[in-house]
Design a protein around this motif. Structure first.
Motif, short mmCIF file in Angstrom:
data_model
loop_
_atom_site.label_atom_id
_atom_site.label_comp_id
_atom_site.label_asym_id
_atom_site.label_seq_id
_atom_site.Cartn_x
_atom_site.Cartn_y
_atom_site.Cartn_z
N TYR A 28 41.49 1.47 -36.62
CA TYR A 28 39.96 0.97 -36.76
C TYR A 28 38.79 1.82 -36.27
CZ TYR A 28 41.28 -4.06 -38.01
OH TYR A 28 41.67 -5.07 -38.43
N ILE A 29 39.31 2.37 -34.93
CA ILE A 29 38.53 3.41 -34.19
C ILE A 29 38.20 4.49 -35.21
CG2 ILE A 29 38.31 4.58 -32.14
CD1 ILE A 29 40.12 2.86 -30.56
N GLU A 30 39.36 5.17 -35.50
CA GLU A 30 39.03 6.33 -36.43
C GLU A 30 38.32 6.27 -37.56
OE1 GLU A 30 43.50 8.52 -35.15
OE2 GLU A 30 43.29 7.29 -37.09
N ALA A 31 38.46 4.92 -38.30
CA ALA A 31 37.82 4.87 -39.51
C ALA A 31 36.12 4.59 -39.07
CB ALA A 31 38.10 3.44 -40.25
N ILE A 68 29.87 5.56 -36.32
CA ILE A 68 29.81 4.35 -35.22
C ILE A 68 30.61 4.59 -34.19
CG2 ILE A 68 30.26 1.94 -35.21
CD1 ILE A 68 29.89 1.80 -38.16
N LYS A 69 29.81 4.29 -32.79
CA LYS A 69 30.84 4.40 -31.47
C LYS A 69 31.49 3.17 -31.21
CE LYS A 69 27.08 7.61 -30.10
NZ LYS A 69 25.98 7.72 -29.00
N VAL A 70 32.47 3.29 -30.30
CA VAL A 70 33.50 2.11 -29.99
C VAL A 70 33.59 2.06 -28.72
CG1 VAL A 70 35.93 1.62 -30.42
CG2 VAL A 70 34.58 2.87 -32.25
N MET A 71 33.42 0.75 -28.33
CA MET A 71 34.01 0.44 -26.92
C MET A 71 35.46 -0.31 -27.27
SD MET A 71 32.65 -2.32 -24.29
CE MET A 71 32.39 -3.86 -25.15
N VAL A 72 36.46 0.16 -26.32
CA VAL A 72 37.74 -0.45 -26.37
C VAL A 72 37.83 -1.67 -25.41
CG1 VAL A 72 40.42 -0.19 -26.42
CG2 VAL A 72 38.89 1.50 -27.28
N LYS A 73 38.10 -2.82 -25.74
CA LYS A 73 37.83 -4.01 -24.93
C LYS A 73 38.98 -4.92 -25.11
CE LYS A 73 34.37 -7.69 -24.22
NZ LYS A 73 34.91 -8.76 -24.77
N LEU A 120 46.41 0.59 -19.22
CA LEU A 120 46.80 2.01 -19.33
C LEU A 120 47.02 2.42 -20.78
CD1 LEU A 120 48.33 3.02 -15.80
CD2 LEU A 120 46.04 3.10 -16.68
N LEU A 121 47.81 1.65 -21.35
CA LEU A 121 48.23 1.87 -22.97
C LEU A 121 46.88 2.06 -23.72
CD1 LEU A 121 50.14 2.18 -25.23
CD2 LEU A 121 49.65 -0.22 -25.51
N TYR A 122 45.70 1.36 -23.54
CA TYR A 122 44.66 1.16 -24.17
C TYR A 122 43.61 2.09 -23.71
CZ TYR A 122 46.54 -2.22 -27.39
OH TYR A 122 47.49 -2.89 -28.31
N ALA A 123 43.67 2.37 -22.39
CA ALA A 123 42.97 3.48 -21.84
C ALA A 123 43.10 4.83 -22.55
CB ALA A 123 42.85 3.61 -20.34
N LYS A 124 44.61 5.08 -22.63
CA LYS A 124 44.92 6.36 -23.26
C LYS A 124 44.45 6.47 -24.65
CE LYS A 124 48.80 6.77 -19.87
NZ LYS A 124 50.26 6.55 -19.76
N THR A 171 41.26 8.82 -28.98
CA THR A 171 40.49 8.74 -29.99
C THR A 171 38.99 8.92 -29.71
OG1 THR A 171 40.10 6.42 -29.52
CG2 THR A 171 41.97 6.94 -31.13
N GLY A 172 38.66 9.48 -28.51
CA GLY A 172 37.26 9.55 -28.27
C GLY A 172 36.38 8.21 -28.13
#
Length: 351
Positions: A105-108, A114-119, A153-157, A162-163
């Motif tokens: 999803y992030i890469e697409a 489009i910028k992303v927040m991982v939440k 930490l998994l999703y922070a990495k 993915t930037g």
């Protein structure tokens, strides 16, 4: 006038005068550190995870509405509070809820600008609200902390890899935050070691001013389901008036910590009395009330989007399968295919 010559002496006097005005303004407000300034708003939507990969036709409606950001929400699950173990990144989860899907999803989205927040979110069995989570012993807290640290930490990495532009360290976990401060202080430090972007935390609307670690993050995050009107169909003026005590709290909090406020979630159902208890999300058979949703959105944008201390926010919620979503008349949160979508488009395009 373009190209006109300005004496260096006059230029220096001009800049000195401007600086003095800035100093005087800061002193009048109690210090520059008390007034954070955001030059570019976050115009975001909260993406509902699906079982499929994200393709361009899913992203195009996000571009058409003018959104600059999308929140991607991987999930972890707790069976019940008798079993303090967080399960996540399992094959049985929806594709978009686990690592592989969140990455795709992030890469697409990034490919479309489009910028992303991982939440990351947690779901507790039997409908237990995450903010009320209470372990039965210190040993249970320690066990839960171990799996929660691994989850975050998994999703922070992933966010770093993915930037992703923002990372949220938790969503609506007040009892956990309040009772285990040492854990959260160490977790924030660990996340900072692996992720170099901006950090926030998403606290439930009624506990935002009670969180003690805002100084360690980049944004004060609020899931902003504040009651603003008891009317069946609130007017814009009524809703704006209802926002005033909450807005006053945000101004004070922003000045206290010198941090901008971010609505990590905000939204309204297209239903009667949508401004009375905006957090209610259960299914009910009430009629559609598109006007209520429009007026409540318009009031929120008018009250906040022009404030310099306000960073923007993420609309709750947005489904990837846009065509299917807009074909289903419903009184739930999504603005897709409803008049409220035009309100978002108007304000997002302004900023």
């Amino acid at each position: 006038m373009k190209g006109a010559f300005i004496s260096p002496i006059f230029r220096g006097m001009k800049y000195t005068y401007s600086f003095l005005l800035l100093v005087i303004g800061c002193l009048a407000l109690g210090g520059c550190s008390a007034t954070p300034y955001v030059s570019q708003k976050i115009d975001g939507v909260s993406f509902v995870a699906s079982g499929d990969t994200l393709v361009q036709k899913d992203i195009n409606p996000v571009l058409r509405v003018g959104a600059s950001h999308v929140a991607i929400m991987p999930f972890g699950f707790v069976r019940d509070l008798d079993n303090p173990q967080l399960y996540f990144n399992a094959e049985r989860q929806w594709y978009g809820e686990r690592y592989e899907g969140a990455k795709q999803y992030i890469e697409a989205l990034h490919q479309s600008g489009i910028k992303v927040m991982v939440k990351p979110h947690i779901w507790i069995g039997r409908g237990t609200f995450t903010g009320d989570m209470q372990m039965k012993s210190d040993a249970d807290w320690v066990a839960f902390e171990k799996s929660y640290r691994e989850f975050i930490l998994l999703y922070a990495k992933l966010a770093q890899e993915t930037g992703a532009e923002l990372f949220c360290i938790g969503t609506e976990l007040y009892n956990f935050v309040n009772e285990r401060p040492d854990f959260w202080n160490s977790l924030i430090a660990e996340v900072r070691e692996v992720y170099t972007g901006k950090l926030t935390y998403a606290e439930n609307w009624d506990k935002v001013d009670k969180v003690n670690f805002w100084s360690q993050l980049d944004y004060i995050g609020a899931d902003a389901y504040y009651p603003v009107s008891e009317a069946e169909t609130p007017t814009i003026a009524e809703a704006k008036a209802g926002w005033q005590p909450h807005k006053k709290m945000f101004v004070a909090l922003s000045r206290k910590y010198n941090k901008p406020v971010l609505f990590t979630e905000f939204g309204y159902r297209s239903a009667d009395f949508a401004g009375k208890e905006p957090w209610v999300s259960d299914r009910h058979d009430g009629k559609m009330n598109a006007e209520a949703q429009v007026n409540l959105f318009e009031a929120l944008f008018e009250e906040f989007w022009n404030e310099p201390w306000f960073a923007g926010g993420f609309v709750w919620k947005w489904f990837p399968n846009h065509e299917r979503t807009i074909s289903q008349e419903n009184n739930r949160f999504t603005p897709q295919g409803k008049p409220a979508e035009e309100v978002l488009k108007k304000w997002f395009e302004k900023t």
